[in-house]
Write a protein that holds these residues in place. Structure first.
Motif, PDB file in Angstrom:
ATOM      1  N   THR A  85      15.833  17.996  -6.734  1.00  0.00           N
ATOM      2  CA  THR A  85      14.732  18.210  -5.795  1.00  0.00           C
ATOM      3  C   THR A  85      13.648  18.995  -6.515  1.00  0.00           C
ATOM      4  OG1 THR A  85      16.247  18.295  -3.912  1.00  0.00           O
ATOM      5  CG2 THR A  85      14.050  19.191  -3.570  1.00  0.00           C
ATOM      6  N   GLN A 130      14.376  26.917  -0.119  1.00  0.00           N
ATOM      7  CA  GLN A 130      14.372  25.534  -0.587  1.00  0.00           C
ATOM      8  C   GLN A 130      15.662  25.140  -1.295  1.00  0.00           C
ATOM      9  OE1 GLN A 130      10.567  25.579  -2.621  1.00  0.00           O
ATOM     10  NE2 GLN A 130       9.779  24.073  -1.166  1.00  0.00           N
ATOM     11  N   THR A 149      24.259   4.540   0.523  1.00  0.00           N
ATOM     12  CA  THR A 149      23.526   5.477   1.386  1.00  0.00           C
ATOM     13  C   THR A 149      22.060   5.108   1.532  1.00  0.00           C
ATOM     14  OG1 THR A 149      23.052   6.952  -0.473  1.00  0.00           O
ATOM     15  CG2 THR A 149      25.069   7.384   0.790  1.00  0.00           C
ATOM     16  N   ARG A 155      18.141  24.395   1.415  1.00  0.00           N
ATOM     17  CA  ARG A 155      17.881  23.085   2.021  1.00  0.00           C
ATOM     18  C   ARG A 155      18.364  21.959   1.109  1.00  0.00           C
ATOM     19  NH1 ARG A 155      12.469  24.919   3.936  1.00  0.00           N
ATOM     20  NH2 ARG A 155      11.676  23.780   2.159  1.00  0.00           N
ATOM     21  N   HIS A 156      18.143  22.101  -0.205  1.00  0.00           N
ATOM     22  CA  HIS A 156      18.611  21.102  -1.168  1.00  0.00           C
ATOM     23  C   HIS A 156      20.117  20.906  -1.030  1.00  0.00           C
ATOM     24  CE1 HIS A 156      19.241  19.128  -5.118  1.00  0.00           C
ATOM     25  NE2 HIS A 156      20.257  19.959  -5.238  1.00  0.00           N
ATOM     26  N   HIS A 157      20.885  21.992  -0.974  1.00  0.00           N
ATOM     27  CA  HIS A 157      22.339  21.900  -0.894  1.00  0.00           C
ATOM     28  C   HIS A 157      22.803  21.396   0.474  1.00  0.00           C
ATOM     29  CE1 HIS A 157      22.474  23.496  -4.848  1.00  0.00           C
ATOM     30  NE2 HIS A 157      21.926  24.632  -4.485  1.00  0.00           N
ATOM     31  N   GLN A 158      22.070  21.721   1.535  1.00  0.00           N
ATOM     32  CA  GLN A 158      22.412  21.201   2.860  1.00  0.00           C
ATOM     33  C   GLN A 158      22.214  19.691   2.923  1.00  0.00           C
ATOM     34  OE1 GLN A 158      19.948  23.491   5.491  1.00  0.00           O
ATOM     35  NE2 GLN A 158      21.136  25.372   5.184  1.00  0.00           N
ATOM     36  N   VAL A 159      21.134  19.200   2.340  1.00  0.00           N
ATOM     37  CA  VAL A 159      20.883  17.756   2.307  1.00  0.00           C
ATOM     38  C   VAL A 159      21.948  17.059   1.474  1.00  0.00           C
ATOM     39  CG1 VAL A 159      19.298  15.964   1.491  1.00  0.00           C
ATOM     40  CG2 VAL A 159      18.412  17.926   2.746  1.00  0.00           C
ATOM     41  N   ARG A 160      22.311  17.651   0.342  1.00  0.00           N
ATOM     42  CA  ARG A 160      23.361  17.050  -0.492  1.00  0.00           C
ATOM     43  C   ARG A 160      24.675  16.967   0.289  1.00  0.00           C
ATOM     44  NH1 ARG A 160      19.023  16.996  -2.765  1.00  0.00           N
ATOM     45  NH2 ARG A 160      19.059  15.135  -1.526  1.00  0.00           N
ATOM     46  N   ARG A 184      25.050  16.629   3.519  1.00  0.00           N
ATOM     47  CA  ARG A 184      24.926  15.522   4.469  1.00  0.00           C
ATOM     48  C   ARG A 184      25.072  14.171   3.770  1.00  0.00           C
ATOM     49  NH1 ARG A 184      20.785  18.847   6.748  1.00  0.00           N
ATOM     50  NH2 ARG A 184      19.171  17.591   5.760  1.00  0.00           N
ATOM     51  N   GLU A 185      24.685  14.097   2.504  1.00  0.00           N
ATOM     52  CA  GLU A 185      24.797  12.861   1.732  1.00  0.00           C
ATOM     53  C   GLU A 185      26.214  12.632   1.210  1.00  0.00           C
ATOM     54  OE1 GLU A 185      21.844  13.300  -1.311  1.00  0.00           O
ATOM     55  OE2 GLU A 185      20.242  12.594  -0.023  1.00  0.00           O
TER      56      GLU A 185
END
Length: 78
Positions: A24, A33, A77, A36-41, A43-44
């Motif tokens: 990111t 930030q 995905t 957020r990067h780790h939270q999105v990862r 979810r992926e």
């Protein structure tokens, strides 16, 4: 493995021989930030196990012989 820099946050799969990573970019990183990067990862499908990160192609509950080191999980995905 996680790398946090002024203009980017990167997560690299810690499984042997797996080239997968997630990056990111930030114009100017703020304190939340990287979170957020780790939270999105997460979810992926990225897994954090005892401070080691694994991509969705390398699930920690499967033998390494069944892992997808080629990175085909990205197509699933998209």
């Amino acid at each position: 493995m996680r790398s946090i820099r002024d203009a980017s946050t990167q997560t690299t799969c810690d499984c042997d021989d797996c080239p997968s990573y997630a990056l990111t970019g930030h114009l100017q990183r703020t304190p939340d930030q990287a979170d957020r990067h780790h939270q999105v990862r997460a979810r992926e499908g990225w897994t954090d196990l005892e401070g080691r990160d694994y991509c969705p192609g390398c699930p920690v509950n499967q033998p390494e012989a069944e892992h997808d080191h080629a990175g085909a999980w990205v197509n699933a995905t998209a």
